[in-house]
Scaffold this motif. Sequence first.
Motif, PDB file in Angstrom:
ATOM      1  N   UNK A 147      47.732  58.986  29.447  1.00  0.00           N
ATOM      2  CA  UNK A 147      47.354  57.869  28.313  1.00  0.00           C
ATOM      3  C   UNK A 147      48.454  57.939  27.329  1.00  0.00           C
ATOM      4  N   UNK A 148      49.286  58.958  27.061  1.00  0.00           N
ATOM      5  CA  UNK A 148      50.420  58.843  26.017  1.00  0.00           C
ATOM      6  C   UNK A 148      51.403  57.816  26.610  1.00  0.00           C
ATOM      7  N   UNK A 149      51.634  57.884  27.935  1.00  0.00           N
ATOM      8  CA  UNK A 149      52.813  57.031  28.666  1.00  0.00           C
ATOM      9  C   UNK A 149      52.279  55.639  28.520  1.00  0.00           C
ATOM     10  N   UNK A 150      50.756  55.453  28.680  1.00  0.00           N
ATOM     11  CA  UNK A 150      50.341  54.108  28.853  1.00  0.00           C
ATOM     12  C   UNK A 150      50.481  53.550  27.268  1.00  0.00           C
ATOM     13  N   UNK A 151      50.236  54.209  26.340  1.00  0.00           N
ATOM     14  CA  UNK A 151      50.525  53.634  24.805  1.00  0.00           C
ATOM     15  C   UNK A 151      51.866  53.587  24.765  1.00  0.00           C
ATOM     16  N   UNK A 210      54.173  52.440  26.925  1.00  0.00           N
ATOM     17  CA  UNK A 210      54.452  51.298  27.677  1.00  0.00           C
ATOM     18  C   UNK A 210      53.951  50.222  27.071  1.00  0.00           C
ATOM     19  N   UNK A 211      52.916  50.198  26.501  1.00  0.00           N
ATOM     20  CA  UNK A 211      52.191  48.980  25.781  1.00  0.00           C
ATOM     21  C   UNK A 211      52.927  48.878  24.366  1.00  0.00           C
ATOM     22  N   UNK A 212      53.464  49.866  23.783  1.00  0.00           N
ATOM     23  CA  UNK A 212      54.073  49.503  22.606  1.00  0.00           C
ATOM     24  C   UNK A 212      55.445  48.764  22.883  1.00  0.00           C
ATOM     25  N   UNK A 213      55.938  49.219  24.011  1.00  0.00           N
ATOM     26  CA  UNK A 213      57.316  48.928  24.510  1.00  0.00           C
ATOM     27  C   UNK A 213      57.217  47.548  24.882  1.00  0.00           C
ATOM     28  N   UNK A 214      55.952  46.852  25.493  1.00  0.00           N
ATOM     29  CA  UNK A 214      55.876  45.734  25.992  1.00  0.00           C
ATOM     30  C   UNK A 214      55.758  44.789  24.667  1.00  0.00           C
ATOM     31  N   UNK A 215      55.032  45.345  23.650  1.00  0.00           N
ATOM     32  CA  UNK A 215      54.796  44.343  22.439  1.00  0.00           C
ATOM     33  C   UNK A 215      56.283  44.071  21.785  1.00  0.00           C
ATOM     34  N   UNK A 216      57.363  45.420  21.711  1.00  0.00           N
ATOM     35  CA  UNK A 216      58.642  45.200  21.192  1.00  0.00           C
ATOM     36  C   UNK A 216      59.235  43.820  21.918  1.00  0.00           C
ATOM     37  N   UNK A 217      59.142  44.180  23.323  1.00  0.00           N
ATOM     38  CA  UNK A 217      59.783  43.260  24.213  1.00  0.00           C
ATOM     39  C   UNK A 217      59.417  41.893  23.895  1.00  0.00           C
ATOM     40  N   UNK A 218      58.225  41.625  23.712  1.00  0.00           N
ATOM     41  CA  UNK A 218      57.647  40.309  23.668  1.00  0.00           C
ATOM     42  C   UNK A 218      58.314  39.850  22.279  1.00  0.00           C
ATOM     43  N   UNK A 219      58.268  40.530  21.264  1.00  0.00           N
ATOM     44  CA  UNK A 219      58.850  40.088  19.929  1.00  0.00           C
ATOM     45  C   UNK A 219      60.188  39.889  20.015  1.00  0.00           C
ATOM     46  N   UNK A 220      61.113  40.508  20.827  1.00  0.00           N
ATOM     47  CA  UNK A 220      62.502  40.210  21.126  1.00  0.00           C
ATOM     48  C   UNK A 220      62.601  39.123  21.827  1.00  0.00           C
ATOM     49  N   UNK A 221      61.755  38.801  22.906  1.00  0.00           N
ATOM     50  CA  UNK A 221      61.920  37.621  23.620  1.00  0.00           C
ATOM     51  C   UNK A 221      61.729  36.550  22.788  1.00  0.00           C
ATOM     52  N   UNK A 222      60.699  36.518  21.665  1.00  0.00           N
ATOM     53  CA  UNK A 222      60.331  35.492  20.797  1.00  0.00           C
ATOM     54  C   UNK A 222      61.668  35.327  19.811  1.00  0.00           C
ATOM     55  N   UNK A 223      62.542  36.195  19.418  1.00  0.00           N
ATOM     56  CA  UNK A 223      63.433  36.186  18.730  1.00  0.00           C
ATOM     57  C   UNK A 223      64.705  35.549  19.256  1.00  0.00           C
ATOM     58  N   UNK A 224      64.817  35.977  20.722  1.00  0.00           N
ATOM     59  CA  UNK A 224      65.909  35.229  21.651  1.00  0.00           C
ATOM     60  C   UNK A 224      65.590  33.593  21.675  1.00  0.00           C
ATOM     61  N   UNK A 225      64.108  33.369  22.155  1.00  0.00           N
ATOM     62  CA  UNK A 225      63.944  32.100  22.079  1.00  0.00           C
ATOM     63  C   UNK A 225      64.163  31.106  20.827  1.00  0.00           C
ATOM     64  N   UNK A 226      63.778  31.909  19.737  1.00  0.00           N
ATOM     65  CA  UNK A 226      64.383  31.169  18.399  1.00  0.00           C
ATOM     66  C   UNK A 226      65.924  31.036  18.233  1.00  0.00           C
ATOM     67  N   UNK A 227      66.471  31.965  18.556  1.00  0.00           N
ATOM     68  CA  UNK A 227      67.866  32.075  18.403  1.00  0.00           C
ATOM     69  C   UNK A 227      68.615  30.788  19.298  1.00  0.00           C
TER      70      UNK A 227
END
Length: 160
Positions: free
Chosen positions: A53-57, A59-76
């Motif tokens: 469960x800790x690993x899944x949490x 992974x979900x956190x990293x997924x959200x951070x990755x999505x945020x960085x992808x949006x930042x890259x698209x904006x740049x």
Amino acid sequence: MRKMSYNTDLDLENKVKKSTERISENMHIVANEPSLAFYRLQEHVRKALNPMVDRRVDVNKLHQELQGRCYDIEYAVSAIKSVDKAEDSFKSIQDNLKNAIFLKQQLKYEESRKKKPDTNSVYKRLSAHITLDLPELTELSDVVRETANRVESIMKSSHS
């Protein structure tokens, strides 16, 4: 013959007793094996569930951070593309700056032509020819400047 049959009966009885004990033991093992298996499964799940469960949490956190960085890259990337589109505006700004600098230089030149230095001042003519290498003394330079202004004003008033 009775003796032989008695021996065979004892022998048979021992064999039957051993067989029944083994069957009973096997029945006990077979009867308890599913509960033992379930116990082992429960133990494994209890030990493995929290880290999973800790690993899944994580992974979900990293997924959200990755999505945020992808949006930042698209904006740049979109910002860089819009800068490419602004090239004409930048060239226009550069041309306007060049023109403004040129016009400022022209104004400065015209002002310098209009202002003629006061060549009548004896002090200014004299000070233009005298060069001294004196150390910088702020108090002394203020006094010299004040004295020079007084001398000039006296000279002007005497010519008038």
